[in-house]
Design a protein around this motif. Structure first.
Motif, PDB file in Angstrom:
ATOM      1  N   ARG A 103     -13.766  -2.450  10.726  1.00 45.91           N
ATOM      2  CA  ARG A 103     -12.638  -3.380  10.889  1.00 45.91           C
ATOM      3  C   ARG A 103     -11.853  -3.512   9.593  1.00 45.91           C
ATOM      4  NH1 ARG A 103     -16.601  -6.371  13.623  1.00 45.91           N
ATOM      5  NH2 ARG A 103     -16.691  -7.917  11.967  1.00 45.91           N
ATOM      6  N   ARG A 104     -12.544  -3.573   8.459  1.00 41.45           N
ATOM      7  CA  ARG A 104     -11.848  -3.655   7.167  1.00 41.45           C
ATOM      8  C   ARG A 104     -11.027  -2.389   6.917  1.00 41.45           C
ATOM      9  NH1 ARG A 104     -16.696  -6.129   5.755  1.00 41.45           N
ATOM     10  NH2 ARG A 104     -17.552  -4.201   4.899  1.00 41.45           N
ATOM     11  N   LYS A 105     -11.598  -1.241   7.209  1.00 37.75           N
ATOM     12  CA  LYS A 105     -10.899   0.025   7.006  1.00 37.75           C
ATOM     13  C   LYS A 105      -9.659   0.114   7.904  1.00 37.75           C
ATOM     14  CE  LYS A 105     -11.581   5.003   6.993  1.00 37.75           C
ATOM     15  NZ  LYS A 105     -12.493   6.111   7.227  1.00 37.75           N
ATOM     16  N   VAL A 106      -9.800  -0.306   9.158  1.00 33.04           N
ATOM     17  CA  VAL A 106      -8.665  -0.291  10.091  1.00 33.04           C
ATOM     18  C   VAL A 106      -7.565  -1.235   9.598  1.00 33.04           C
ATOM     19  CG1 VAL A 106      -7.948  -1.002  12.420  1.00 33.04           C
ATOM     20  CG2 VAL A 106      -9.964   0.457  12.113  1.00 33.04           C
TER      21      VAL A 106
ATOM     22  N   LYS B 163      -1.081  -0.563   5.209  1.00 37.23           N
ATOM     23  CA  LYS B 163      -0.420   0.542   4.507  1.00 37.23           C
ATOM     24  C   LYS B 163       0.585   1.279   5.399  1.00 37.23           C
ATOM     25  CE  LYS B 163      -1.401   4.871   2.113  1.00 37.23           C
ATOM     26  NZ  LYS B 163      -2.429   5.845   1.772  1.00 37.23           N
ATOM     27  N   ASN B 164       0.268   1.460   6.675  1.00 39.68           N
ATOM     28  CA  ASN B 164       1.080   2.307   7.548  1.00 39.68           C
ATOM     29  C   ASN B 164       1.934   1.555   8.572  1.00 39.68           C
ATOM     30  OD1 ASN B 164       0.162   5.216   6.915  1.00 39.68           O
ATOM     31  ND2 ASN B 164      -1.727   4.022   6.987  1.00 39.68           N
ATOM     32  N   HIS B 165       1.786   0.247   8.658  1.00 37.57           N
ATOM     33  CA  HIS B 165       2.566  -0.579   9.593  1.00 37.57           C
ATOM     34  C   HIS B 165       2.478  -0.037  11.019  1.00 37.57           C
ATOM     35  CE1 HIS B 165       4.088  -2.584   6.068  1.00 37.57           C
ATOM     36  NE2 HIS B 165       4.424  -1.397   5.565  1.00 37.57           N
ATOM     37  N   ALA B 166       1.265   0.272  11.435  1.00 35.77           N
ATOM     38  CA  ALA B 166       1.009   0.783  12.778  1.00 35.77           C
ATOM     39  C   ALA B 166      -0.386   0.356  13.196  1.00 35.77           C
ATOM     40  CB  ALA B 166       1.137   2.306  12.800  1.00 35.77           C
ATOM     41  N   ASP B 167      -0.732   0.621  14.441  1.00 32.33           N
ATOM     42  CA  ASP B 167      -2.038   0.260  14.975  1.00 32.33           C
ATOM     43  C   ASP B 167      -3.098   1.215  14.438  1.00 32.33           C
ATOM     44  OD1 ASP B 167      -4.315   0.371  16.901  1.00 32.33           O
ATOM     45  OD2 ASP B 167      -3.136  -1.144  17.949  1.00 32.33           O
ATOM     46  N   GLY B 168      -4.108   0.687  13.787  1.00 27.67           N
ATOM     47  CA  GLY B 168      -5.143   1.507  13.170  1.00 27.67           C
ATOM     48  C   GLY B 168      -6.226   1.985  14.112  1.00 27.67           C
TER      49      GLY B 168
END
Length: 164
Positions: free
Chosen positions: A90-93, A99-104
């Motif tokens: 969850r932290r990585k996502v 950073k990417n402004h998208a769904d991880g």
């Protein structure tokens, strides 16, 4: 007038009415060949199977984010993440999303139209599944793939990354 002469017109009328009714009834019932549903599909699962759990997660998660107009969808997506992903995943996502402004989970800003999950291997207490996301219908749909690692003991997803 013979019996045959009287029954022939009645037979023709009855036959014509029967054929007309047979042609109209499926259309009224919504079962014309164009409106017929696809063959019945079945689904099954096993909560002990980590690849099945990845499939369950992606199916439920995609349903939740697809229904973004439902006020509960955001809470549902978060609850699914909390249940299926380890704390470190969850932290990585979350870091990837900032950073990417998208769904991880989907590694995208939109929602796929289809998904499938396949087992790709296991070792050292983990199993890996490949998630294939389909982004459009038609002859040449766009696909992306995600490698998902799961812990065999907890069955939690421990890592997600775009497949190379």
């Amino acid at each position: 007038m013979s019996i045959r002469t009287r029954t022939t017109p009645l037979t023709v009328v009855a036959l014509a009415a029967g054929l007309a009714l047979a042609a109209v009834t499926p259309a009224l019932a919504g079962t014309t060949s164009a409106a017929r549903p696809a063959a019945a599909t079945t689904a099954q699962g096993d909560p002990r199977n980590v690849t099945q759990r990845v499939a369950d997660f992606y199916g439920a998660y995609i349903d939740a984010v697809h229904d973004h107009e439902d006020p509960a969808s955001g809470a549902d997506a978060k609850a699914l993440r909390d249940f299926y992903l380890s704390a470190s995943a969850r932290r990585k996502v979350s870091a990837w999303e900032r950073k990417n402004h998208a769904d991880g989970i989907l590694f995208a800003q939109n929602v796929p139209v289809k998904w499938k999950v396949a087992y790709t291997g296991s070792g050292m207490g983990h199993a890996t599944s490949r998630v294939t996301l389909t982004w459009s219908d038609g002859a040449h749909p766009q696909l992306t793939r995600i490698d998902v690692q799961s812990d065999l003991t907890t069955r939690k997803i421990t890592d997600l990354k775009p497949a190379e």
